[in-house]
Design an enzyme around this catalytic site. Structure first.
Site, PDB file in Angstrom:
ATOM      1  N   TYR A 108       0.743  -1.364  -0.009  1.00 45.02           N
ATOM      2  CA  TYR A 108      -0.021  -0.094  -0.019  1.00 45.02           C
ATOM      3  C   TYR A 108       0.971   1.330  -0.076  1.00 45.02           C
ATOM      4  O   TYR A 108       0.789   2.147  -0.781  1.00 45.02           O
ATOM      5  CB  TYR A 108      -0.947   0.105   1.486  1.00 45.02           C
ATOM      6  CG  TYR A 108      -1.758   1.156   1.287  1.00 45.02           C
ATOM      7  CD1 TYR A 108      -2.969   1.450   0.624  1.00 45.02           C
ATOM      8  CD2 TYR A 108      -1.381   2.172   2.239  1.00 45.02           C
ATOM      9  CE1 TYR A 108      -3.605   2.379   0.836  1.00 45.02           C
ATOM     10  CE2 TYR A 108      -2.070   3.389   2.397  1.00 45.02           C
ATOM     11  CZ  TYR A 108      -3.340   3.586   1.585  1.00 45.02           C
ATOM     12  OH  TYR A 108      -4.226   4.612   1.781  1.00 45.02           O
TER      13      TYR A 108
ATOM     14  N   GLU B   4      -2.377  15.096   9.643  1.00 41.81           N
ATOM     15  CA  GLU B   4      -3.223  13.949  10.475  1.00 41.81           C
ATOM     16  C   GLU B   4      -4.179  14.425  11.505  1.00 41.81           C
ATOM     17  O   GLU B   4      -3.623  15.312  12.097  1.00 41.81           O
ATOM     18  CB  GLU B   4      -2.130  12.905  10.873  1.00 41.81           C
ATOM     19  CG  GLU B   4      -2.608  11.583  12.099  1.00 41.81           C
ATOM     20  CD  GLU B   4      -3.589  10.858  11.196  1.00 41.81           C
ATOM     21  OE1 GLU B   4      -3.440  10.258  10.241  1.00 41.81           O
ATOM     22  OE2 GLU B   4      -4.742  10.867  12.013  1.00 41.81           O
TER      23      GLU B   4
ATOM     24  N   ASP C 290      -7.492  18.761  11.205  1.00 41.32           N
ATOM     25  CA  ASP C 290      -8.440  18.337  10.146  1.00 41.32           C
ATOM     26  C   ASP C 290      -7.626  18.497   8.763  1.00 41.32           C
ATOM     27  O   ASP C 290      -7.596  19.817   8.266  1.00 41.32           O
ATOM     28  CB  ASP C 290      -9.729  18.658  10.236  1.00 41.32           C
ATOM     29  CG  ASP C 290     -10.567  18.042   9.149  1.00 41.32           C
ATOM     30  OD1 ASP C 290     -10.517  17.281   8.486  1.00 41.32           O
ATOM     31  OD2 ASP C 290     -11.606  18.722   8.903  1.00 41.32           O
ATOM     32  N   GLY C 291      -7.531  17.501   7.849  1.00 36.95           N
ATOM     33  CA  GLY C 291      -6.990  17.498   6.365  1.00 36.95           C
ATOM     34  C   GLY C 291      -7.840  18.678   5.638  1.00 36.95           C
ATOM     35  O   GLY C 291      -7.285  19.228   4.815  1.00 36.95           O
TER      36      GLY C 291
ATOM     37  N   ASP D  51      -3.804   9.738   2.198  1.00 40.58           N
ATOM     38  CA  ASP D  51      -3.744   8.462   2.870  1.00 40.58           C
ATOM     39  C   ASP D  51      -4.727   8.426   4.106  1.00 40.58           C
ATOM     40  O   ASP D  51      -4.548   8.351   5.045  1.00 40.58           O
ATOM     41  CB  ASP D  51      -2.517   8.206   3.255  1.00 40.58           C
ATOM     42  CG  ASP D  51      -2.261   6.692   4.027  1.00 40.58           C
ATOM     43  OD1 ASP D  51      -3.062   5.876   3.661  1.00 40.58           O
ATOM     44  OD2 ASP D  51      -1.288   6.595   4.870  1.00 40.58           O
TER      45      ASP D  51
ATOM     46  N   ASP E 183     -11.655   4.972   5.757  1.00 35.71           N
ATOM     47  CA  ASP E 183     -12.774   4.686   4.936  1.00 35.71           C
ATOM     48  C   ASP E 183     -13.736   5.812   5.091  1.00 35.71           C
ATOM     49  O   ASP E 183     -13.770   6.635   6.125  1.00 35.71           O
ATOM     50  CB  ASP E 183     -13.362   3.515   5.142  1.00 35.71           C
ATOM     51  CG  ASP E 183     -12.620   2.251   4.738  1.00 35.71           C
ATOM     52  OD1 ASP E 183     -12.188   2.356   3.345  1.00 35.71           O
ATOM     53  OD2 ASP E 183     -12.301   1.478   5.333  1.00 35.71           O
TER      54      ASP E 183
ATOM     55  N   TYR F 183      -6.481  -6.040   3.227  1.00 37.06           N
ATOM     56  CA  TYR F 183      -7.666  -4.847   3.066  1.00 37.06           C
ATOM     57  C   TYR F 183      -8.621  -5.848   2.520  1.00 37.06           C
ATOM     58  O   TYR F 183      -8.715  -6.691   1.969  1.00 37.06           O
ATOM     59  CB  TYR F 183      -7.158  -3.853   2.048  1.00 37.06           C
ATOM     60  CG  TYR F 183      -6.383  -3.033   2.714  1.00 37.06           C
ATOM     61  CD1 TYR F 183      -6.264  -2.767   4.128  1.00 37.06           C
ATOM     62  CD2 TYR F 183      -5.768  -1.985   1.823  1.00 37.06           C
ATOM     63  CE1 TYR F 183      -5.487  -1.630   4.573  1.00 37.06           C
ATOM     64  CE2 TYR F 183      -5.034  -1.048   2.308  1.00 37.06           C
ATOM     65  CZ  TYR F 183      -4.822  -1.033   3.706  1.00 37.06           C
ATOM     66  OH  TYR F 183      -4.142   0.175   4.207  1.00 37.06           O
TER      67      TYR F 183
HETATM   68  N1  SAM Z   1      -1.129   3.978   5.905  1.00 35.36           N
HETATM   69  C1  SAM Z   1      -2.180   3.270   6.155  1.00 35.36           C
HETATM   70  C2  SAM Z   1      -1.965   2.025   5.486  1.00 35.36           C
HETATM   71  O1  SAM Z   1      -0.900   1.442   5.371  1.00 35.36           O
HETATM   72  O2  SAM Z   1      -2.897   1.091   5.051  1.00 35.36           O
HETATM   73  C3  SAM Z   1      -3.617   3.733   5.665  1.00 35.36           C
HETATM   74  C4  SAM Z   1      -4.293   4.469   6.807  1.00 35.36           C
HETATM   75  S1  SAM Z   1      -3.861   5.769   7.615  1.00 35.36           S
HETATM   76  C5  SAM Z   1      -3.517   5.079   9.241  1.00 35.36           C
HETATM   77  C6  SAM Z   1      -5.406   6.711   7.850  1.00 35.36           C
HETATM   78  C7  SAM Z   1      -5.264   8.048   8.549  1.00 35.36           C
HETATM   79  O3  SAM Z   1      -6.302   8.924   8.063  1.00 35.36           O
HETATM   80  C8  SAM Z   1      -5.860   7.533  10.078  1.00 35.36           C
HETATM   81  O4  SAM Z   1      -4.478   7.806  10.868  1.00 35.36           O
HETATM   82  C9  SAM Z   1      -6.841   8.724  10.258  1.00 35.36           C
HETATM   83  O5  SAM Z   1      -6.727   9.252  11.574  1.00 35.36           O
HETATM   84  C10 SAM Z   1      -6.712   9.777   9.370  1.00 35.36           C
HETATM   85  N2  SAM Z   1      -7.693  10.645   8.970  1.00 35.36           N
HETATM   86  C11 SAM Z   1      -8.749  10.444   8.730  1.00 35.36           C
HETATM   87  N3  SAM Z   1      -9.821  11.649   8.300  1.00 35.36           N
HETATM   88  C12 SAM Z   1      -8.871  12.568   8.506  1.00 35.36           C
HETATM   89  C13 SAM Z   1      -9.057  14.003   8.036  1.00 35.36           C
HETATM   90  N4  SAM Z   1     -10.158  14.522   8.136  1.00 35.36           N
HETATM   91  N5  SAM Z   1      -7.970  14.756   7.995  1.00 35.36           N
HETATM   92  C14 SAM Z   1      -6.606  14.217   8.370  1.00 35.36           C
HETATM   93  N6  SAM Z   1      -6.336  12.840   8.717  1.00 35.36           N
HETATM   94  C15 SAM Z   1      -7.578  12.051   8.734  1.00 35.36           C
END
Ligand code: SAM
Length: 306
Positions: A78, A123, A154-155, A173, A176, A242
């Site tokens: 991934y 993040e 928040d992104g 990244d 869901d 996944y």
């Molecule tokens: N890198 C991972 C992999 O190897 O599959 C994928 C998942 S990564 C941990 C997804 C991240 O997106 C999570 O840590 C989550 O907290 C973050 N996230 C979710 N919504 C977000 C937002 N609105 N803004 C910033 N980060 C967000």
């Protein structure tokens, strides 16, 4: 017929004790399971439930709100693909933004590119970063690169504050589209992505599974075709842990110098100075890059119709 589940022997009617089963309305009627050796961490952040366990066959596993985010064994597939598909498609990427990705794995991969001068990451959940540093050092090592600046927030808000044309590449990244990541799949977010990129800049977002989420994918494609005037492509790869065993990526470029994602012009396999600190690439190469854009007929038809 109705009520059949009650008539089944225990061995197949219930969730297996001692195994983690990934149950979600996003994939009704199925649940991939991993045998648990040891529970290592369980916590609740302001945004989600965070769980880490040692599995029997995939190493340590990070789970957010019941959904597997990564395992030590297959995270390479991934992280390498979501990063090198966009970055190997343009020459000399310099400024890169990562949204989500709190585990640090995408940072580790971006940092392999010697042309890159600045890496921002936004993040939402600090607990993901802390847990990754504690339990997944080979993934979180991405945070050690001096070019990285971590923003906790928040992104969506972060991106809206970015001056127009700032980045060469943006990688989303995300988790869901249920929970904190929901807005990261909506049209206004794609509009701000396009605005934050320079002309001929590229973005790559996690774009779900062709086996489970064709409707979500079709919506993303339809939005991106309206917003990204360069090119709009869907790629996919194999990630055993996944749901359905595959994951897709939406790859788009903004109007400007043309980007042909299917033919990488910035091969990373050529320069191996990054291997010393980050280890060798385990999954990505230039052939799998081009192959990732070949789709099964049913998906090709649905995506091309948008
Ligand atoms: N890198 C991972 C992999 O190897 O599959 C994928 C998942 S990564 C941990 C997804 C991240 O997106 C999570 O840590 C989550 O907290 C973050 N996230 C979710 N919504 C977000 C937002 N609105 N803004 C910033 N980060 C967000």
């Amino acid at each position: 017929g109705g009520g059949a589940a009650a008539d089944l022997p225990d061995s197949i009617s219930s969730v297996i004790p001692g195994w983690f089963s990934e149950i979600s309305p996003l994939w009704p009627g199925e649940a991939h399971s991993l045998k648990v050796e040891k529970l290592l961490f369980q916590g609740k952040s302001d945004y989600q439930n965070v769980l880490v366990f040692q599995s029997s066959t995939y190493g340590k596993v990070l789970v957010l709100d019941g959904v597997i985010q990564l395992t030590e064994r297959d995270e390479c597939a991934y992280q390498e693909m979501i990063t090198h598909l966009p970055l190997c498609s343009i020459l000399n990427p310099k400024k890169v933004l990562v949204i989500g990705g709190g585990d640090g794995g995408v940072l580790r991969e971006v940092a392999r590119h010697s042309s890159v001068e600045k890496i921002d990451i936004c993040e939402i959940d600090k607990m993901v970063v802390d847990v990754s540093k504690q339990f997944f050092p080979s993934v979180a090592l991405g945070f050690q690169d001096p070019r990285v600046t971590l923003h906790i927030g928040d992104g969506v808000a972060f991106l809206n504050a970015v001056p127009k044309g700032t980045y060469d590449a943006i990688i989303v990244d995300s988790s869901d589209p249920i929970g904190p990541a929901q807005e990261l799949f909506e049209k206004p977010f794609f509009e701000s992505l396009a605005k934050a990129l320079r002309p001929g800049g590229v973005m790559c977002t996690q774009a779900e599974s062709i086996w489970l989420h064709m409707q979500i994918i079709e919506n993303i494609v339809a939005n991106c075709r309206q917003i990204f005037k360069g090119s709009v492509n869907y790629a996919w790869t194999s990630v055993p842990t996944y749901p359905s065993g595959v994951i897709g990526f939406m790859l788009c470029s903004t109007e400007g110098p043309a980007v042909d994602f299917k033919h990488p012009i910035n091969p990373i396999d050529a320069d191996d100075s990054h291997v010393k600190t980050k280890g060798p690439l385990k999954f990505y190469n230039s052939e799998i890059h081009s192959a990732a854009f070949c789709l099964p007929s049913f998906a090709k038809k649905a995506i091309e119709s948008k």
